[in-house]
Motif scaffolding. Structure first.
Motif, PDB file in Angstrom:
ATOM      1  N   ASN A  33      42.941  58.566  -5.836  1.00 48.55           N
ATOM      2  CA  ASN A  33      42.116  57.659  -5.026  1.00 48.55           C
ATOM      3  C   ASN A  33      42.955  56.900  -4.013  1.00 48.55           C
ATOM      4  N   LYS A  34      44.120  56.456  -4.442  1.00 47.02           N
ATOM      5  CA  LYS A  34      44.975  55.691  -3.531  1.00 47.02           C
ATOM      6  C   LYS A  34      45.489  56.580  -2.406  1.00 47.02           C
ATOM      7  N   LEU A  35      45.862  57.796  -2.769  1.00 48.78           N
ATOM      8  CA  LEU A  35      46.328  58.725  -1.732  1.00 48.78           C
ATOM      9  C   LEU A  35      45.233  58.948  -0.698  1.00 48.78           C
ATOM     10  N   ARG A  53      47.294  41.438 -11.700  1.00 57.22           N
ATOM     11  CA  ARG A  53      48.076  42.338 -12.535  1.00 57.22           C
ATOM     12  C   ARG A  53      49.456  41.762 -12.869  1.00 57.22           C
ATOM     13  N   TYR A  54      50.076  41.109 -11.878  1.00 59.90           N
ATOM     14  CA  TYR A  54      51.467  40.687 -12.091  1.00 59.90           C
ATOM     15  C   TYR A  54      51.614  39.225 -12.508  1.00 59.90           C
ATOM     16  N   THR A  55      50.488  38.490 -12.510  1.00 58.31           N
ATOM     17  CA  THR A  55      50.574  37.090 -12.945  1.00 58.31           C
ATOM     18  C   THR A  55      50.371  37.017 -14.461  1.00 58.31           C
ATOM     19  N   VAL A  93      44.269  41.250  -4.401  1.00 59.39           N
ATOM     20  CA  VAL A  93      43.828  40.462  -5.555  1.00 59.39           C
ATOM     21  C   VAL A  93      44.202  41.171  -6.845  1.00 59.39           C
ATOM     22  N   ASP A  94      44.089  42.520  -6.817  1.00 60.03           N
ATOM     23  CA  ASP A  94      44.445  43.315  -7.994  1.00 60.03           C
ATOM     24  C   ASP A  94      45.910  43.090  -8.354  1.00 60.03           C
ATOM     25  N   ASN A  95      46.790  43.104  -7.350  1.00 60.35           N
ATOM     26  CA  ASN A  95      48.214  42.852  -7.602  1.00 60.35           C
ATOM     27  C   ASN A  95      48.420  41.469  -8.223  1.00 60.35           C
ATOM     28  N   ALA A  96      47.754  40.469  -7.595  1.00 59.91           N
ATOM     29  CA  ALA A  96      47.939  39.097  -8.070  1.00 59.91           C
ATOM     30  C   ALA A  96      47.510  38.983  -9.527  1.00 59.91           C
ATOM     31  N   LEU A 112      51.472  52.280  -4.207  1.00 65.50           N
ATOM     32  CA  LEU A 112      50.803  52.566  -2.929  1.00 65.50           C
ATOM     33  C   LEU A 112      49.932  51.406  -2.458  1.00 65.50           C
ATOM     34  N   GLY A 113      49.759  50.395  -3.334  1.00 66.15           N
ATOM     35  CA  GLY A 113      48.858  49.282  -3.004  1.00 66.15           C
ATOM     36  C   GLY A 113      49.233  48.560  -1.721  1.00 66.15           C
ATOM     37  N   LEU A 114      50.457  48.051  -1.646  1.00 65.74           N
ATOM     38  CA  LEU A 114      50.857  47.291  -0.460  1.00 65.74           C
ATOM     39  C   LEU A 114      50.979  48.173   0.796  1.00 65.74           C
TER      40      LEU A 114
HETATM   41 MG   LIG Z   1      49.243  47.300  -6.683  1.00 65.90          MG
END
Ligand SMILES: [Mg+2]
Ligand SMILES: Nc1ncnc2c1ncn2[C@@H]1O[C@H](COP(=O)(O)OP(=O)(O)O)[C@@H](O)[C@H]1O
Length: 460
Positions: free
Chosen positions: A292-294, A366-368, A361-364, A420-422
């Motif tokens: 999906n990201k690709l 996920r990593y918090t 938002v997903d990153n935030a 691939l998110g950023l």
């Molecule tokens: Mg990400």
């Protein structure tokens, strides 16, 4: 007719001034030839009048004239001009010739030349003077006039003019021929460039090299070479990306194959397959996410400029994204909040903008760490909308911050993730004419991701 051809246009630029030059100098030559021919003709006429005048004499108390042949031989020419004369004593007594030839009234002792017409309308050039004859106290005034048609004079004008005109037209023609040939010759390096470029296949991306290139052509070839270099870089990046992507897909696929093999071996042995199935599920999920990201990245990259000019209601879109992520936030025990400015519209593509916000938002989330806080904040400044995703997690170290936009780069060992998110976020922001930056949060805690996007305006 020449509008499309450089050669034609240059010829035209040369032809116009040269033609003007030839016309003007032709005109001058014509005037000069006329002056010379007139001078020669007038001199002959004056001589002839003089010769005739000298031969007038007294004969038994009367004036008499015998026209000397030499006076008329002066006018012999292949054009066979007609010659007229008029010798007239006082009291309109015609001594020789004809009265058809007009003599101007003011004629005197000094010979003069003039142009006139005979009675029958023929144009002639004439010379005339008055000779005073004295004899024992008597004075006789004799008018002598000689005229001729202008055939030989006109012929002489042309004889004088012809070589001049010939020379000028020849110069003109030679100039055109040389310019044509010279251009053909000088354009050969350009043709070589053309051959070099047109003979290439898509993978030949080395710079164009043409020996002895004109100064004027060098910038063009340099520009083409720079373009080729950029294409080469792009192609290399693409190749690298495909190989990275294949590599990333290979790991979960290999896992999946192993898990399936493992399950099949135990198929008929009544062993529970829960663990194997869970593994398969995880691998497939990872494959799906990656695919999906690709796909998303490819869409963002290939988005035509015209397709990223929709009017997107940013606040509504962010509210929708947060709603979808609220369950994920709860599962990670994170307080997800928002401070959204109302009625903020940006120029872009709705689906891509949603993907951009989702990834941040997903990153935030996920990593918090659990118990943390994630806030999405929007406002506008000038003609830009500014979206901030703020968290109080671990943040990204400065050296990693420079690389997180690289494809497949990951700064954490967190199991889920594609790297691939950023890159997707940046590609979308860039496509929509915006920017994205990452900074540490207040007091160096957490991360602030800032995206600037163009506010919607009907004009774009
Ligand atoms: Mg990400
Ligand atoms: N909000 C964040 N807090 C801490 N680290 C982050 C944050 N967002 C991104 N990162 C780091 O940047 C890396 C790249 O992020 P991304 O491109 O989304 O890839 P992925 O999330 O798939 O790993 C992540 O691996 C993570 O280490």
């Amino acid at each position: 007719m020449f509008s499309g051809s450089l050669r034609g246009r240059l010829l035209w630029w040369l032809l116009l001034p040269l033609a003007a030059f030839v016309s003007i100098s032709g005109m001058i030559s014509y005037r000069n030839a006329q002056t010379t021919a007139d001078l020669v003709q007038d001199n002959a006429l004056l001589s002839s009048t003089r010769i005739i005048g000298e031969d007038i004499d007294w004969d038994n108390g009367n004036v008499s004239i015998q026209i000397p042949p030499a006076a008329l031989e002066l006018f012999e020419s292949p054009e066979q001009d007609s010659v007229f004369y008029r010798v007239e004593a006082s009291g309109h007594r015609l001594l020789a010739g004809s009265l058809d030839l007009p003599v101007p009234r003011g004629v005197g002792d000094v010979p003069m030349v003039y142009s006139t017409h005979l009675d029958d309308g023929r144009a002639v050039r004439a010379a005339a003077y008055v000779r005073q004859l004295y004899d024992s106290g008597r004075t006789e005034e004799v008018v002598v006039a000689v005229a001729k048609t202008e055939g030989s004079r006109d012929a002489m004008v042309w004889r004088l003019l012809r070589p001049q005109l010939f020379g000028e037209v020849l110069t003109l023609v030679l100039a055109m021929v040389f310019v044509y040939l010279g251009l053909t010759f000088e354009l050969r390096p350009l043709m070589k460039v053309k051959d070099d470029v047109s003979d290439r296949n898509a993978s030949q991306l080395e710079p164009i090299r043409v020996a002895r290139l004109h100064v004027e052509l060098r910038p063009i070839v340099e520009a083409i070479n720079q373009c080729i270099a950029r294409m080469g870089q792009q192609a290399a990046t693409q190749r690298q990306f495909i190989s990275d992507a294949a590599h990333q897909l290979r790991t979960p696929l290999a896992l999946l194959v192993t898990q399936i093999q493992f399950a099949r071996q135990r198929e008929n042995r009544d062993v529970p397959l829960t663990e194997a199935l869970a593994g398969m599920h995880k691998s497939s999920r990872k494959l799906t996410t990656l695919t999906n990201k690709l796909l998303l990245l490819a869409q963002a990259e290939s988005a035509a400029p015209a397709n990223v000019r929709e009017r997107v209601d940013l606040s509504a879109l962010i509210a929708g994204v947060l709603e979808e992520l609220i369950a994920f936030a709860q599962s990670r025990e994170i307080d997800l909040g928002a401070e959204l400015e109302d009625g903020l519209y940006v120029t872009g593509d709705e689906a891509l903008t949603a993907a951009l916000v989702t990834n941040l938002v997903d990153n935030a989330l996920r990593y918090t760490q659990p118990g943390g806080r994630v806030t999405v904040h929007t406002r506008h400044s000038n003609d830009m909308a500014i979206v901030r995703v703020i968290d109080n997690g671990p943040g990204i170290k400065a050296e990693a911050r420079a690389r997180v936009f690289e494809r497949f780069y990951r700064a954490s060992s967190h199991a889920d993730g594609t790297g691939l998110g950023l890159p997707i976020v940046r590609e979308i922001a860039y496509r929509q004419g915006g920017t994205v930056t990452l900074e540490p949060g207040e007091g160096g805690v957490g991360l602030v991701a800032t995206v600037e996007m163009r506010l919607w305006s009907a004009a774009v």
